[in-house]
Design a protein around this motif. Structure first.
Motif, mmCIF file in Angstrom:
data_model
loop_
_atom_site.group_PDB
_atom_site.id
_atom_site.type_symbol
_atom_site.label_atom_id
_atom_site.label_comp_id
_atom_site.label_asym_id
_atom_site.label_seq_id
_atom_site.Cartn_x
_atom_site.Cartn_y
_atom_site.Cartn_z
ATOM 1 N N THR A 90 0.814 -1.215 0.000
ATOM 2 C CA THR A 90 0.000 0.000 0.000
ATOM 3 C C THR A 90 0.848 1.266 0.000
ATOM 4 N N ASP A 91 2.150 1.113 -0.142
ATOM 5 C CA ASP A 91 3.038 2.272 -0.079
ATOM 6 C C ASP A 91 3.152 3.035 -1.395
ATOM 7 N N ARG A 92 2.589 2.489 -2.470
ATOM 8 C CA ARG A 92 2.600 3.205 -3.749
ATOM 9 C C ARG A 92 1.453 2.720 -4.622
ATOM 10 N N ASP A 93 0.890 3.620 -5.427
ATOM 11 C CA ASP A 93 -0.276 3.301 -6.246
ATOM 12 C C ASP A 93 0.011 2.274 -7.335
ATOM 13 N N ASP A 94 1.255 2.217 -7.816
ATOM 14 C CA ASP A 94 1.578 1.305 -8.903
ATOM 15 C C ASP A 94 2.119 -0.043 -8.417
ATOM 16 N N ALA A 95 1.963 -0.341 -7.133
ATOM 17 C CA ALA A 95 2.434 -1.618 -6.600
ATOM 18 C C ALA A 95 1.742 -2.770 -7.322
ATOM 19 N N GLU A 96 2.515 -3.798 -7.623
ATOM 20 C CA GLU A 96 1.954 -4.959 -8.302
ATOM 21 C C GLU A 96 0.957 -5.686 -7.401
ATOM 22 N N TYR A 97 0.018 -6.363 -8.048
ATOM 23 C CA TYR A 97 -0.901 -7.247 -7.339
ATOM 24 C C TYR A 97 -0.235 -8.609 -7.220
ATOM 25 N N GLU A 98 -0.341 -9.221 -6.064
ATOM 26 C CA GLU A 98 0.067 -10.607 -5.882
ATOM 27 C C GLU A 98 -1.242 -11.387 -5.812
#
Length: 159
Positions: free
Chosen positions: A98-106
């Motif tokens: 949740t630290d960045r909007d573009d974080a990958e989904y696992e």
């Protein structure tokens, strides 16, 4: 492991395409339309064991490739990540930083029929794995200490 080494190791599993998945009751539908990793990583940390009931595994998809329809509930399982599930049937959907909007989904592989063919390529917290869940094969492995030396984690997370 440097970013270059990691990319070289993952390059054979990089894909671009479309995958369609859904929760157990069908109230949540997921689509991956873009870049994803056609391989599964497993985690045996205490949080993942409690959440999954056994072992937790996922494959990665780029944030801009994932579309979700239906109501989704989230739980902030750590100060830096959330876990999502269907509020109707309880199916686990993803883990995401949740630290960045573009974080990958696992994403949970079993939601997608095509993911049944994905190989297991990594396993972390191997020293925390329960005796009833040994995994075999030649995939990469890391103990709790090895993983935590290089990655964000929750202090004191033991099964």
């Amino acid at each position: 492991m440097s970013g270059t080494d990691r990319e070289a190791r993952l390059a054979p599993y990089r894909r671009t395409g479309q995958l369609d998945g859904r929760c157990l009751c069908g109230a949540v539908e997921l689509r991956v339309d873009g870049d994803y990793l056609a391989a599964v990583g497993i985690c045996h940390c205490g949080i993942c064991q409690r959440w999954s009931g056994l072992v937790w595994g996922a494959f990665e998809a780029k944030a801009d490739a994932v579309t979700v329809s239906g109501d989704v509930a989230t739980y902030a399982s750590t100060p830096f990540a959330e876990r999502a599930f269907c509020p109707a049937c309880g199916t686990h959907l993803w883990l995401r930083n949740t630290d960045r909007d573009d974080a990958e989904y696992e994403l949970m592989p079993a939601l997608f029929a095509q993911a049944a063919e994905f190989p297991l390529i990594s396993e972390i917290y191997t020293d925390c794995a329960p005796a009833y869940a040994p995994l075999t094969g030649s995939h990469r492995r890391a103990t709790r200490a090895e993983y935590e030396a290089k990655n964000a984690h929750v202090e004191g997370d033991v099964p």
